[in-house]
Scaffold this active site. Sequence first.
Site, PDB file in Angstrom:
ATOM      1  N   THR A 175     -22.327  20.208  -9.415  1.00 49.06           N
ATOM      2  CA  THR A 175     -20.999  19.595  -9.520  1.00 49.06           C
ATOM      3  C   THR A 175     -19.985  20.583 -10.082  1.00 49.06           C
ATOM      4  O   THR A 175     -18.840  20.637  -9.635  1.00 49.06           O
ATOM      5  CB  THR A 175     -21.053  18.322 -10.396  1.00 49.06           C
ATOM      6  OG1 THR A 175     -21.972  17.405  -9.795  1.00 49.06           O
ATOM      7  CG2 THR A 175     -19.694  17.663 -10.523  1.00 49.06           C
ATOM      8  N   CYS A 176     -20.413  21.389 -11.030  1.00 51.69           N
ATOM      9  CA  CYS A 176     -19.523  22.363 -11.653  1.00 51.69           C
ATOM     10  C   CYS A 176     -19.027  23.385 -10.630  1.00 51.69           C
ATOM     11  O   CYS A 176     -17.853  23.751 -10.621  1.00 51.69           O
ATOM     12  CB  CYS A 176     -20.238  23.068 -12.803  1.00 51.69           C
ATOM     13  SG  CYS A 176     -20.905  21.942 -14.039  1.00 51.69           S
ATOM     14  N   SER A 177     -19.924  23.835  -9.768  1.00 50.21           N
ATOM     15  CA  SER A 177     -19.591  24.859  -8.767  1.00 50.21           C
ATOM     16  C   SER A 177     -18.894  24.296  -7.538  1.00 50.21           C
ATOM     17  O   SER A 177     -18.062  24.974  -6.933  1.00 50.21           O
ATOM     18  CB  SER A 177     -20.860  25.581  -8.318  1.00 50.21           C
ATOM     19  OG  SER A 177     -21.399  26.348  -9.375  1.00 50.21           O
ATOM     20  N   LEU A 228     -14.805  23.418 -11.142  1.00 53.45           N
ATOM     21  CA  LEU A 228     -14.094  24.699 -11.166  1.00 53.45           C
ATOM     22  C   LEU A 228     -13.190  24.873  -9.950  1.00 53.45           C
ATOM     23  O   LEU A 228     -12.011  25.220 -10.107  1.00 53.45           O
ATOM     24  CB  LEU A 228     -15.091  25.861 -11.301  1.00 53.45           C
ATOM     25  CG  LEU A 228     -14.503  27.272 -11.284  1.00 53.45           C
ATOM     26  CD1 LEU A 228     -13.440  27.473 -12.357  1.00 53.45           C
ATOM     27  CD2 LEU A 228     -15.628  28.294 -11.452  1.00 53.45           C
ATOM     28  N   THR A 271     -24.106  25.313 -11.690  1.00 50.19           N
ATOM     29  CA  THR A 271     -24.723  24.008 -11.448  1.00 50.19           C
ATOM     30  C   THR A 271     -23.936  23.296 -10.335  1.00 50.19           C
ATOM     31  O   THR A 271     -22.772  23.628 -10.078  1.00 50.19           O
ATOM     32  CB  THR A 271     -24.757  23.172 -12.738  1.00 50.19           C
ATOM     33  OG1 THR A 271     -23.440  23.057 -13.254  1.00 50.19           O
ATOM     34  CG2 THR A 271     -25.663  23.815 -13.785  1.00 50.19           C
TER      35      THR A 271
END
Length: 160
Positions: A48-50, A54, A46
């Site tokens: 923001t996560c990518s 992370l 997703t």
Amino acid sequence: MTIKVGDRIPDATLYVMSEQGPQAVKAAEFFKGKKVALFALPGAFTPTCSAKHLPGFIEKYDDLKKKGVETIACLSVNDAFVMGNWGKAQNVGDKVVMLADGSGELTKAIGMEFDLTARGMGVRSQRYSMLVDDGVVKQLNLEKPGAFEVSDANTLFSQI
């Protein structure tokens, strides 16, 4: 009830991808006897996560290690195949353990589930970071829904 500082991480079965396929990991064993920087997010791959969450922990790896963090772990309500492939796509190497909580067992046990059914994503994890020392939560940074302000690697690093 949401987990809080001073609480022990409950036992649950999580999974990591290995050369032999998904391998079960008991949370009690994973957190036992070490300092873990754990961060959780709504989903692999997703935006923001990518792009931020992370990568921030990968970049802060050496700094966190110098502060005594033995393991950095990323948890999401995705299966081990997705988490393993996302880890490869993000070049985590052995810097971050990609923990799959596919059925949300740990996420629900600590009260961090987030219902995104209306957006076609089902029940996921809220975005947070925590420092866990020998199974006990020492720091907890829970985001407001849709935000990315306090669960980042820099914030957790500053709290150690």
